[in-house]
Design a protein around this motif. Structure first.
Motif, PDB file in Angstrom:
ATOM      1  N   PRO A 260       0.925  32.953  55.735  1.00 50.10           N
ATOM      2  CA  PRO A 260       1.706  33.142  56.958  1.00 50.10           C
ATOM      3  C   PRO A 260       2.223  34.577  57.053  1.00 50.10           C
ATOM      4  CG  PRO A 260       3.039  32.050  55.310  1.00 50.10           C
ATOM      5  CD  PRO A 260       1.641  32.147  54.746  1.00 50.10           C
ATOM      6  N   LYS A 261       2.400  35.036  58.272  1.00 50.32           N
ATOM      7  CA  LYS A 261       2.978  36.363  58.472  1.00 50.32           C
ATOM      8  C   LYS A 261       4.480  36.342  58.221  1.00 50.32           C
ATOM      9  CE  LYS A 261      -0.549  37.897  61.668  1.00 50.32           C
ATOM     10  NZ  LYS A 261      -0.847  38.392  63.006  1.00 50.32           N
ATOM     11  N   ILE A 262       5.094  35.173  58.455  1.00 50.87           N
ATOM     12  CA  ILE A 262       6.527  35.006  58.212  1.00 50.87           C
ATOM     13  C   ILE A 262       6.801  33.521  57.996  1.00 50.87           C
ATOM     14  CG2 ILE A 262       7.151  34.762  60.649  1.00 50.87           C
ATOM     15  CD1 ILE A 262       9.690  36.473  59.981  1.00 50.87           C
ATOM     16  N   ILE A 263       7.808  33.250  57.194  1.00 51.97           N
ATOM     17  CA  ILE A 263       8.303  31.887  56.979  1.00 51.97           C
ATOM     18  C   ILE A 263       9.689  31.821  57.604  1.00 51.97           C
ATOM     19  CG2 ILE A 263       9.082  30.192  55.269  1.00 51.97           C
ATOM     20  CD1 ILE A 263       7.057  31.467  53.315  1.00 51.97           C
ATOM     21  N   ILE A 264       9.951  30.760  58.350  1.00 55.58           N
ATOM     22  CA  ILE A 264      11.296  30.532  58.886  1.00 55.58           C
ATOM     23  C   ILE A 264      11.897  29.381  58.095  1.00 55.58           C
ATOM     24  CG2 ILE A 264      12.693  29.977  60.918  1.00 55.58           C
ATOM     25  CD1 ILE A 264      11.159  32.509  61.426  1.00 55.58           C
ATOM     26  N   ALA A 265      12.916  29.671  57.310  1.00 59.34           N
ATOM     27  CA  ALA A 265      13.623  28.646  56.541  1.00 59.34           C
ATOM     28  C   ALA A 265      14.747  28.112  57.421  1.00 59.34           C
ATOM     29  CB  ALA A 265      14.185  29.228  55.249  1.00 59.34           C
ATOM     30  N   VAL A 266      14.655  26.833  57.783  1.00 57.98           N
ATOM     31  CA  VAL A 266      15.612  26.225  58.709  1.00 57.98           C
ATOM     32  C   VAL A 266      16.669  25.475  57.911  1.00 57.98           C
ATOM     33  CG1 VAL A 266      15.894  24.667  60.672  1.00 57.98           C
ATOM     34  CG2 VAL A 266      13.820  26.040  60.467  1.00 57.98           C
ATOM     35  N   GLY A 267      17.834  26.079  57.786  1.00 56.71           N
ATOM     36  CA  GLY A 267      18.956  25.438  57.125  1.00 56.71           C
ATOM     37  C   GLY A 267      19.181  25.899  55.695  1.00 56.71           C
ATOM     38  N   ARG A 268      20.339  25.546  55.197  1.00 54.32           N
ATOM     39  CA  ARG A 268      20.797  25.974  53.874  1.00 54.32           C
ATOM     40  C   ARG A 268      19.913  25.439  52.752  1.00 54.32           C
ATOM     41  NH1 ARG A 268      23.943  23.232  50.410  1.00 54.32           N
ATOM     42  NH2 ARG A 268      24.477  21.745  52.019  1.00 54.32           N
ATOM     43  N   ILE A 269      19.552  24.172  52.809  1.00 55.97           N
ATOM     44  CA  ILE A 269      18.780  23.573  51.721  1.00 55.97           C
ATOM     45  C   ILE A 269      17.408  24.238  51.613  1.00 55.97           C
ATOM     46  CG2 ILE A 269      17.685  21.442  50.908  1.00 55.97           C
ATOM     47  CD1 ILE A 269      20.178  19.981  52.086  1.00 55.97           C
ATOM     48  N   ALA A 270      16.742  24.434  52.744  1.00 47.18           N
ATOM     49  CA  ALA A 270      15.436  25.112  52.733  1.00 47.18           C
ATOM     50  C   ALA A 270      15.582  26.543  52.215  1.00 47.18           C
ATOM     51  CB  ALA A 270      14.836  25.110  54.127  1.00 47.18           C
ATOM     52  N   ALA A 271      16.596  27.233  52.686  1.00 49.15           N
ATOM     53  CA  ALA A 271      16.814  28.620  52.267  1.00 49.15           C
ATOM     54  C   ALA A 271      17.070  28.710  50.767  1.00 49.15           C
ATOM     55  CB  ALA A 271      17.975  29.223  53.046  1.00 49.15           C
ATOM     56  N   HIS A 272      17.949  27.859  50.267  1.00 49.55           N
ATOM     57  CA  HIS A 272      18.270  27.886  48.840  1.00 49.55           C
ATOM     58  C   HIS A 272      17.052  27.552  48.000  1.00 49.55           C
ATOM     59  CE1 HIS A 272      22.914  27.389  49.400  1.00 49.55           C
ATOM     60  NE2 HIS A 272      22.456  28.533  49.863  1.00 49.55           N
ATOM     61  N   SER A 273      16.271  26.568  48.435  1.00 44.38           N
ATOM     62  CA  SER A 273      15.076  26.167  47.683  1.00 44.38           C
ATOM     63  C   SER A 273      14.034  27.282  47.664  1.00 44.38           C
ATOM     64  CB  SER A 273      14.453  24.909  48.285  1.00 44.38           C
ATOM     65  OG  SER A 273      15.318  23.817  48.141  1.00 44.38           O
TER      66      SER A 273
ATOM     67  N   GLU B 129       5.899  44.165  65.174  1.00 44.92           N
ATOM     68  CA  GLU B 129       5.749  45.378  64.369  1.00 44.92           C
ATOM     69  C   GLU B 129       4.535  45.282  63.450  1.00 44.92           C
ATOM     70  OE1 GLU B 129       8.251  47.386  60.801  1.00 44.92           O
ATOM     71  OE2 GLU B 129       9.391  46.958  62.620  1.00 44.92           O
ATOM     72  N   ILE B 130       4.367  44.149  62.765  1.00 47.46           N
ATOM     73  CA  ILE B 130       3.214  44.052  61.862  1.00 47.46           C
ATOM     74  C   ILE B 130       1.914  43.927  62.643  1.00 47.46           C
ATOM     75  CG2 ILE B 130       4.520  43.180  59.900  1.00 47.46           C
ATOM     76  CD1 ILE B 130       3.370  40.414  60.472  1.00 47.46           C
ATOM     77  N   ASP B 131       1.979  43.310  63.824  1.00 52.66           N
ATOM     78  CA  ASP B 131       0.801  43.236  64.675  1.00 52.66           C
ATOM     79  C   ASP B 131       0.401  44.630  65.142  1.00 52.66           C
ATOM     80  OD1 ASP B 131      -1.238  41.726  66.041  1.00 52.66           O
ATOM     81  OD2 ASP B 131      -0.135  42.081  67.909  1.00 52.66           O
ATOM     82  N   ASP B 132       1.397  45.440  65.477  1.00 56.82           N
ATOM     83  CA  ASP B 132       1.154  46.811  65.896  1.00 56.82           C
ATOM     84  C   ASP B 132       0.514  47.616  64.762  1.00 56.82           C
ATOM     85  OD1 ASP B 132       1.280  48.560  68.046  1.00 56.82           O
ATOM     86  OD2 ASP B 132       3.190  49.424  67.400  1.00 56.82           O
ATOM     87  N   CYS B 133       1.001  47.419  63.537  1.00 54.73           N
ATOM     88  CA  CYS B 133       0.443  48.105  62.373  1.00 54.73           C
ATOM     89  C   CYS B 133      -1.001  47.671  62.123  1.00 54.73           C
ATOM     90  CB  CYS B 133       1.284  47.817  61.128  1.00 54.73           C
ATOM     91  SG  CYS B 133       2.894  48.617  61.152  1.00 54.73           S
ATOM     92  N   ASP B 134      -1.300  46.385  62.322  1.00 46.83           N
ATOM     93  CA  ASP B 134      -2.658  45.870  62.146  1.00 46.83           C
ATOM     94  C   ASP B 134      -3.619  46.510  63.127  1.00 46.83           C
ATOM     95  OD1 ASP B 134      -1.819  44.261  60.082  1.00 46.83           O
ATOM     96  OD2 ASP B 134      -1.800  42.402  61.257  1.00 46.83           O
ATOM     97  N   HIS B 135      -3.160  46.727  64.359  1.00 43.86           N
ATOM     98  CA  HIS B 135      -4.023  47.306  65.380  1.00 43.86           C
ATOM     99  C   HIS B 135      -4.256  48.802  65.156  1.00 43.86           C
ATOM    100  CE1 HIS B 135      -3.189  43.551  67.579  1.00 43.86           C
ATOM    101  NE2 HIS B 135      -4.396  43.763  68.062  1.00 43.86           N
TER     102      HIS B 135
END
Length: 88
Positions: free
Chosen positions: A10-23, A80-86
């Motif tokens: 993945p280009k980015i991971i979105i951690a939704v909530g405290r438990i996901a973030a901590h894990s 930004e990363i898409d721009d760098c890829d291009h």
């Protein structure tokens, strides 16, 4: 999990909530300290953004603007990363 994430790349991971973030990040920092910036997950340092969980937002609707800011940060990062890829 790290093996699966490496397969998906993945280009980015979105951690939704405290438990996901901590894990994912192996930390016990409070959400207020984790959100608003890009962290690195795993040995490949996959960009990871922490946002508040929707259940928290139902209890604290005044915090919705922070999630909006975080999602804008994710969008800016992806652009930004898409721009760098291009440019490569």
């Amino acid at each position: 999990l790290e093996k699966q994430i490496n397969l998906v790349q993945p280009k980015i991971i979105i951690a939704v909530g405290r438990i996901a973030a901590h894990s994912l990040l192996g930390t016990d920092l409070p959400m207020g300290k984790l959100r608003g910036k890009i962290h690195g997950f795993g040995s490949n340092e996959v960009p990871t953004l922490v946002i508040y969980h929707p259940a928290y937002l139902l209890r604290s609707p005044s915090q919705k603007h922070k999630v909006w800011e975080d999602l804008q940060l994710a969008n800016d990062f992806l652009l930004e990363i898409d721009d760098c890829d291009h440019q490569s």
